[in-house]
Each structure stands twice: as structure tokens, then as C-alpha cells.
Design a protein around this motif. Sequence first.
Motif, short mmCIF file in Angstrom:
data_model
loop_
_atom_site.label_atom_id
_atom_site.label_comp_id
_atom_site.label_asym_id
_atom_site.label_seq_id
_atom_site.Cartn_x
_atom_site.Cartn_y
_atom_site.Cartn_z
N UNK A 287 0.86 -1.18 0.00
CA UNK A 287 0.00 0.00 0.00
C UNK A 287 0.90 1.23 0.00
N UNK A 288 0.58 2.17 -0.86
CA UNK A 288 1.33 3.43 -0.87
C UNK A 288 0.59 4.44 0.00
N UNK A 289 1.19 4.72 1.13
CA UNK A 289 0.59 5.62 2.12
C UNK A 289 1.36 6.94 2.06
N UNK A 290 0.83 7.89 1.32
CA UNK A 290 1.54 9.15 1.10
C UNK A 290 1.29 10.08 2.29
N UNK A 291 2.23 10.09 3.20
CA UNK A 291 2.08 10.90 4.41
C UNK A 291 3.46 11.39 4.84
N UNK A 292 4.02 12.35 4.09
CA UNK A 292 5.37 12.81 4.42
C UNK A 292 5.43 13.47 5.79
N UNK A 293 6.47 13.14 6.53
CA UNK A 293 6.66 13.71 7.87
C UNK A 293 8.14 13.96 8.09
N UNK A 294 8.43 14.99 8.86
CA UNK A 294 9.79 15.19 9.34
C UNK A 294 9.83 14.75 10.80
N UNK A 295 11.00 14.72 11.35
CA UNK A 295 11.16 14.16 12.69
C UNK A 295 10.33 14.91 13.73
N UNK A 296 10.26 16.23 13.63
CA UNK A 296 9.49 16.99 14.60
C UNK A 296 8.01 16.59 14.56
N UNK A 297 7.48 16.36 13.36
CA UNK A 297 6.09 15.91 13.23
C UNK A 297 5.89 14.58 13.95
N UNK A 298 6.84 13.69 13.74
CA UNK A 298 6.69 12.37 14.35
C UNK A 298 6.89 12.44 15.86
N UNK A 299 7.69 13.36 16.32
CA UNK A 299 7.86 13.56 17.76
C UNK A 299 6.52 13.97 18.39
N UNK A 300 5.81 14.89 17.74
CA UNK A 300 4.49 15.31 18.23
C UNK A 300 3.53 14.13 18.20
N UNK A 301 3.62 13.32 17.15
CA UNK A 301 2.78 12.12 17.07
C UNK A 301 3.06 11.19 18.25
N UNK A 302 4.32 11.04 18.60
CA UNK A 302 4.68 10.16 19.71
C UNK A 302 4.10 10.64 21.04
N UNK A 303 4.00 11.94 21.22
CA UNK A 303 3.37 12.47 22.44
C UNK A 303 1.92 12.01 22.51
N UNK A 304 1.21 12.06 21.38
CA UNK A 304 -0.19 11.61 21.35
C UNK A 304 -0.29 10.11 21.60
N UNK A 305 0.62 9.35 21.02
CA UNK A 305 0.61 7.90 21.21
C UNK A 305 0.88 7.55 22.67
N UNK A 306 1.82 8.26 23.28
CA UNK A 306 2.11 8.02 24.69
C UNK A 306 0.93 8.32 25.58
N UNK A 307 0.19 9.38 25.25
CA UNK A 307 -0.99 9.73 26.04
C UNK A 307 -2.09 8.69 25.87
N UNK A 308 -2.23 8.15 24.65
CA UNK A 308 -3.35 7.25 24.36
C UNK A 308 -3.14 5.84 24.92
N UNK A 309 -1.90 5.48 25.22
CA UNK A 309 -1.69 4.10 25.68
C UNK A 309 -2.36 3.86 27.03
#
Length: 215
Positions: free
Chosen positions: A78-100
Motif C-alpha cells: 500500500x502506498x501511504x503518502x504521508x510525508x513527515x519530518x522528525x518533529x512531526x513524528x515527535x508530536x505524534x509520539x506524544x499523542x501515542x504516549x498519552x493514548x496508551x
Amino acid sequence: MLEYVNEGGHQFGYRYMRDGSDVPYTCFYTSNVSLPREILGTQPFDPNFRTYGWEDIDLGLRLSRRGLRLIYNAQARVHHCHPMVLRDFYVRQIKVGAAIGTMYALHPDLVQDPLMPPADRPRLWKRVARLCVPLLLPMVNWLDARQVRLPERLYRFVLSDGFWLGRDRAVREQTTRGAERGCLRAVSDCRRRGNASTGSRIVRALHGGMSSPGG
């Protein structure tokens, strides 16, 4: 960075899968999974998940407990076109940590599951990360945006800090909400019993007006 998170990092783990082999519920990536619609039911995702993160793993867990086998097919792409830089993924990780926390609340037994993140990290590790990552993040993000390949352990360190930052914030907020609910119940009890002055002191303490309800 995306190569790291896709192949063996914080989002996917394709490098650890063998073509045609069974994989666990933690690999139920809804961005790249195919199954009959009727298996999902009318409400596949648990509404207790209010933010991004773990809702697909929760679904994979529930389906696996119903007997679903998840098999990796390396040719199904599957081609999942979702470009991210490291800062974007860092913010994503904060959300993932909260949701666990929601995941653990729904499935308390997962705290001991080796497939899941540990319940906590050593306090010293988190202190070092909180000191270092704010300094590292701009530089690492700048290099990553220019496609400079960096050591995986550096990505892991920075992104793990985001995860635990989100996790710790969520725990503090949950503790605060629990304390507020306890105080409000105490106020209600006092007012019901006619002890309005004690109830007023509790309200002021709750909002920082005094050091303690009995002060």
C-alpha cells in the motif's frame, strides 16, 4: 527517519516479519491491512479512544482473541503518502504516549505483555532525555529534513522521549481529574449535611486558594 519508523521503529516493524508468517495483534496496522468487512462489525473502533494512537492495536487484540489470524504478505503493498519530518513524528509520539493509558485501562493484563511498551521508564532515563532532547530535536530535525541518515539509536532516543512525555502528562492529568472528582464529592457531601463552610474551604483548595481543605 521514515525508513527507521517503517522498518523497525516506533510505528511499524516490517523488518521483523517473515513473508507468509503469522504476526501478533501489535502488527494490526489499519493503514496496511486487508480483511472482510463483516469481521469488523458495525463499530470496529472503541470510542474510548478520544485521540490518535492504539485504536487499531486494540481492534487487532480483540479480533485475535476471537480467533483471527494475521498473516504478513510481503507482496501486498500500500502506498501511504504521508510525508513527515522528525518533529512531526515527535508530536505524534506524544499523542501515542498519552493514548496508551486508554489501552491499559481497557486491557489491564497488557501491562505485563512483552509485546507492549513497559509500564514506565527509569526516572533517571527520563530526566536525561528531558534535558537532552530539547537541544537535540532542532538539530536532528534539520538534518533529517535534508535526508541525512542518522543512527537509529538517536531516532529511538528522541522519539522515545516524546512517547514518555505524552504518557507522563496523561498520567498527571488523570491523577488531577481524580483528585478534583474526589474534592467535588466531598463538597457535595458537606453541603448535603449542611456544613457549607467546610465545603467552601474545599472549593478554595481545589482552585489553589489555600494549601489544604483543613487550612
